[in-house]
Write a protein that holds these residues in place. Structure first.
Motif, PDB file in Angstrom:
ATOM      1  N   VAL A 163       0.874  -1.131  -0.159  1.00 32.53           N
ATOM      2  CA  VAL A 163      -0.015   0.050  -0.038  1.00 32.53           C
ATOM      3  C   VAL A 163       0.829   1.380  -0.057  1.00 32.53           C
ATOM      4  O   VAL A 163       0.608   2.084  -0.817  1.00 32.53           O
ATOM      5  CB  VAL A 163      -0.973   0.081   1.234  1.00 32.53           C
ATOM      6  CG1 VAL A 163      -1.451   1.367   1.316  1.00 32.53           C
ATOM      7  CG2 VAL A 163      -1.776  -0.887   1.196  1.00 32.53           C
TER       8      VAL A 163
ATOM      9  N   GLY B  81       2.590   1.744  -3.264  1.00 28.50           N
ATOM     10  CA  GLY B  81       1.603   1.885  -4.361  1.00 28.50           C
ATOM     11  C   GLY B  81       1.103   3.637  -4.409  1.00 28.50           C
ATOM     12  O   GLY B  81       1.027   4.104  -5.315  1.00 28.50           O
ATOM     13  N   VAL B  82       1.149   4.000  -3.003  1.00 28.41           N
ATOM     14  CA  VAL B  82       0.497   5.407  -2.885  1.00 28.41           C
ATOM     15  C   VAL B  82       1.970   6.139  -3.089  1.00 28.41           C
ATOM     16  O   VAL B  82       1.670   7.222  -3.721  1.00 28.41           O
ATOM     17  CB  VAL B  82      -0.033   5.639  -1.493  1.00 28.41           C
ATOM     18  CG1 VAL B  82      -0.356   7.186  -1.134  1.00 28.41           C
ATOM     19  CG2 VAL B  82      -1.332   4.799  -1.425  1.00 28.41           C
ATOM     20  N   LEU B  83       2.905   5.947  -2.751  1.00 32.79           N
ATOM     21  CA  LEU B  83       4.004   6.840  -3.136  1.00 32.79           C
ATOM     22  C   LEU B  83       4.270   6.871  -4.479  1.00 32.79           C
ATOM     23  O   LEU B  83       4.528   8.097  -5.075  1.00 32.79           O
ATOM     24  CB  LEU B  83       5.326   6.017  -2.350  1.00 32.79           C
ATOM     25  CG  LEU B  83       5.599   6.137  -0.974  1.00 32.79           C
ATOM     26  CD1 LEU B  83       6.858   5.361  -0.400  1.00 32.79           C
ATOM     27  CD2 LEU B  83       5.853   7.672  -0.688  1.00 32.79           C
ATOM     28  N   GLU B  84       4.311   5.724  -5.245  1.00 32.84           N
ATOM     29  CA  GLU B  84       4.548   5.815  -6.521  1.00 32.84           C
ATOM     30  C   GLU B  84       3.293   6.174  -7.516  1.00 32.84           C
ATOM     31  O   GLU B  84       3.826   6.780  -8.751  1.00 32.84           O
ATOM     32  CB  GLU B  84       5.337   4.645  -7.137  1.00 32.84           C
ATOM     33  CG  GLU B  84       6.396   4.032  -6.315  1.00 32.84           C
ATOM     34  CD  GLU B  84       7.470   4.969  -6.136  1.00 32.84           C
ATOM     35  OE1 GLU B  84       7.447   5.721  -7.248  1.00 32.84           O
ATOM     36  OE2 GLU B  84       8.139   4.974  -5.084  1.00 32.84           O
ATOM     37  N   GLY B  85       2.108   6.127  -7.224  1.00 36.32           N
ATOM     38  CA  GLY B  85       1.130   6.124  -8.044  1.00 36.32           C
ATOM     39  C   GLY B  85       0.952   5.084  -9.058  1.00 36.32           C
ATOM     40  O   GLY B  85       1.923   4.204  -9.465  1.00 36.32           O
TER      41      GLY B  85
ATOM     42  N   LEU C  40      -6.424   0.140  -3.331  1.00 40.42           N
ATOM     43  CA  LEU C  40      -6.046   1.810  -3.235  1.00 40.42           C
ATOM     44  C   LEU C  40      -7.092   2.859  -3.491  1.00 40.42           C
ATOM     45  O   LEU C  40      -7.304   3.814  -3.062  1.00 40.42           O
ATOM     46  CB  LEU C  40      -4.813   2.034  -3.974  1.00 40.42           C
ATOM     47  CG  LEU C  40      -3.673   1.270  -3.684  1.00 40.42           C
ATOM     48  CD1 LEU C  40      -2.268   1.629  -4.688  1.00 40.42           C
ATOM     49  CD2 LEU C  40      -2.963   1.244  -2.172  1.00 40.42           C
TER      50      LEU C  40
ATOM     51  N   VAL D 202      -4.137   8.601  -6.310  1.00 40.97           N
ATOM     52  CA  VAL D 202      -3.892   7.551  -6.823  1.00 40.97           C
ATOM     53  C   VAL D 202      -2.994   7.219  -8.056  1.00 40.97           C
ATOM     54  O   VAL D 202      -2.087   6.552  -8.153  1.00 40.97           O
ATOM     55  CB  VAL D 202      -4.573   6.161  -6.538  1.00 40.97           C
ATOM     56  CG1 VAL D 202      -4.348   5.027  -6.885  1.00 40.97           C
ATOM     57  CG2 VAL D 202      -5.185   6.201  -5.150  1.00 40.97           C
ATOM     58  N   LEU D 203      -3.478   8.113  -9.201  1.00 37.09           N
ATOM     59  CA  LEU D 203      -2.995   8.007 -10.385  1.00 37.09           C
ATOM     60  C   LEU D 203      -1.501   8.511 -10.046  1.00 37.09           C
ATOM     61  O   LEU D 203      -0.490   8.244 -11.138  1.00 37.09           O
ATOM     62  CB  LEU D 203      -3.577   8.920 -11.269  1.00 37.09           C
ATOM     63  CG  LEU D 203      -4.637   8.291 -11.910  1.00 37.09           C
ATOM     64  CD1 LEU D 203      -5.638   9.545 -12.586  1.00 37.09           C
ATOM     65  CD2 LEU D 203      -4.418   7.373 -12.847  1.00 37.09           C
TER      66      LEU D 203
ATOM     67  N   GLY E 165       0.389   9.680  -7.233  1.00 38.23           N
ATOM     68  CA  GLY E 165       1.271   9.292  -6.187  1.00 38.23           C
ATOM     69  C   GLY E 165       1.680  10.212  -5.291  1.00 38.23           C
ATOM     70  O   GLY E 165       1.583  11.555  -5.692  1.00 38.23           O
ATOM     71  N   ILE E 166       2.244  10.047  -4.388  1.00 35.99           N
ATOM     72  CA  ILE E 166       2.861  11.304  -3.340  1.00 35.99           C
ATOM     73  C   ILE E 166       4.107  11.446  -3.264  1.00 35.99           C
ATOM     74  O   ILE E 166       4.681  12.465  -2.504  1.00 35.99           O
ATOM     75  CB  ILE E 166       1.969  10.909  -2.011  1.00 35.99           C
ATOM     76  CG1 ILE E 166       2.720   9.899  -1.294  1.00 35.99           C
ATOM     77  CG2 ILE E 166       0.610  10.690  -2.183  1.00 35.99           C
ATOM     78  CD1 ILE E 166       2.394   9.576   0.221  1.00 35.99           C
TER      79      ILE E 166
ATOM     80  N   ARG F 216       9.067  14.115  -7.237  1.00 37.79           N
ATOM     81  CA  ARG F 216       9.856  13.775  -8.409  1.00 37.79           C
ATOM     82  C   ARG F 216      10.704  14.736  -8.900  1.00 37.79           C
ATOM     83  O   ARG F 216      10.581  15.902  -8.717  1.00 37.79           O
ATOM     84  CB  ARG F 216       8.654  13.349  -9.657  1.00 37.79           C
ATOM     85  CG  ARG F 216       7.794  12.357  -9.154  1.00 37.79           C
ATOM     86  CD  ARG F 216       6.822  11.750 -10.010  1.00 37.79           C
ATOM     87  NE  ARG F 216       5.859  11.250  -9.496  1.00 37.79           N
ATOM     88  CZ  ARG F 216       5.881   9.894  -8.744  1.00 37.79           C
ATOM     89  NH1 ARG F 216       6.881   9.444  -9.116  1.00 37.79           N
ATOM     90  NH2 ARG F 216       5.053   9.299  -8.221  1.00 37.79           N
TER      91      ARG F 216
END
Lengths: 202, 202
Positions: A191, A194-198, B165, B195-196, B198-199, B202
């Motif tokens: 999770v 997934g949330v870090l990377e998107g 997610l 979710v698309l 991410g957080i 970059r």
């Protein structure tokens, strides 16, 4: 008059060093009664006092009423969330999210599953629920804020939304086993990543 | 012998054109009884038949037993999820997630809040719950698979994780109002965009 019974010898709850043994007996009696099926609405101070082997006055010396007692009892039931380590946001998020919905006290599942259906229908229950949830949200929030400050996370991060993105998948899996095929052992890591990377292609 | 009562004149449920009016009366009686507080465990075919104004044989002609009837009743209660438009993954995800936890039938909140606490303790209830959830998961899954195929989403996307997610934050907000400060009106858009993208910085 002595208020104490053998139940007051229950192990001291971590994080509540000020508690007297009578306080602990009262909290334990509250949790036991709820876990045995007592309804929050009809549970009486009298029944708690009787179960704890104390007088009602002993309860009212410490708590102004049932709601305050229930708040403290639920806080002790749920325990304290883990302490972040501080090396990386990812590591701390995995640590904190791994604890979401993990009940160490066996009474917790029964008590929470009676409380949760009520939170949207009863403002008192909602506040009780938020009293359990907000300290956990606050701990994840601190990690996210640190990540924004130190450049690990996007500077435009919506932190309150991110809290829900991280916690939502953990809670629905742990409480409802929402997706039968997601493996719980590595769920927090997956999770968080997934949330870090998107999920959008780059 | 006529099985019909005035209740059978209830509006025809969309998506079930094969239903006879007796079938509809039986489904409505089941949902009404559950919404009025009947327990799934103790609800009897006899009580449903009596409420629907039909004989028990009429129910058994169409359903092999209570579990099958409950599955159909819950499917009708929850309705069909929206149909994706097909222009962009983002647009379709916002459409589908906007419907998560949105109950159009007023009986739904009461019935689901009685079912949900049981899903982790009772395998029959869990299967009943999954019968409601899986068709919704399947529709989001199709959109995600399309996105992987057409390059909108990462080629290494873990689709089953992505389902959690996306759905988790919507469900905890809609069912538990988990975070008091997240605005429900734009929640689906914000969850999908979060979710698309991410957080992580970059």
């Amino acid at each position: 008059m002595s208020d104490m019974t053998s139940q007051a010898a229950a192990p001291r709850s971590p994080g509540r060093p000020r508690s007297s043994r009578a306080d602990e007996a009262i909290i334990e009696a509250t949790l036991d009664l709820l876990a045995e099926g007592a309804k929050i609405d009809t549970l009486s101070i009298e029944a708690i006092a009787s179960r704890a082997g104390v007088g009602k006055a002993t309860i009212y010396r410490r708590w102004p009423g049932k709601d305050a007692l229930l708040r403290d009892a639920l806080a002790i039931l749920k325990g304290t969330p883990p302490t972040p380590i501080g090396r990386s946001v990812r590591e701390d998020l995995v640590l904190l999210l791994g604890a979401v919905g993990r009940n160490t006290d066996p009474r917790s599942e029964k008590i929470m599953s009676c409380l949760l259906p009520e939170v949207n229908r009863n403002q008192d229950r909602y506040e009780l629920y938020q009293g359990v949830v907000e300290p956990r949200r606050a701990r994840v929030r601190e990690v996210l804020e640190r990540g924004v400050r130190n450049g690990e996370l996007r500077t435009d991060l919506d932190i309150e939304l991110a809290l829900a993105l991280l916690t939502g998948p953990m809670l629905i899996q742990r409480v409802l086993r929402w997706h039968p095929e997601l493996d719980d052992d590595v769920l927090a890591e997956r999770v968080v990543d997934g949330v870090l990377e998107g999920i959008r292609a780059r």
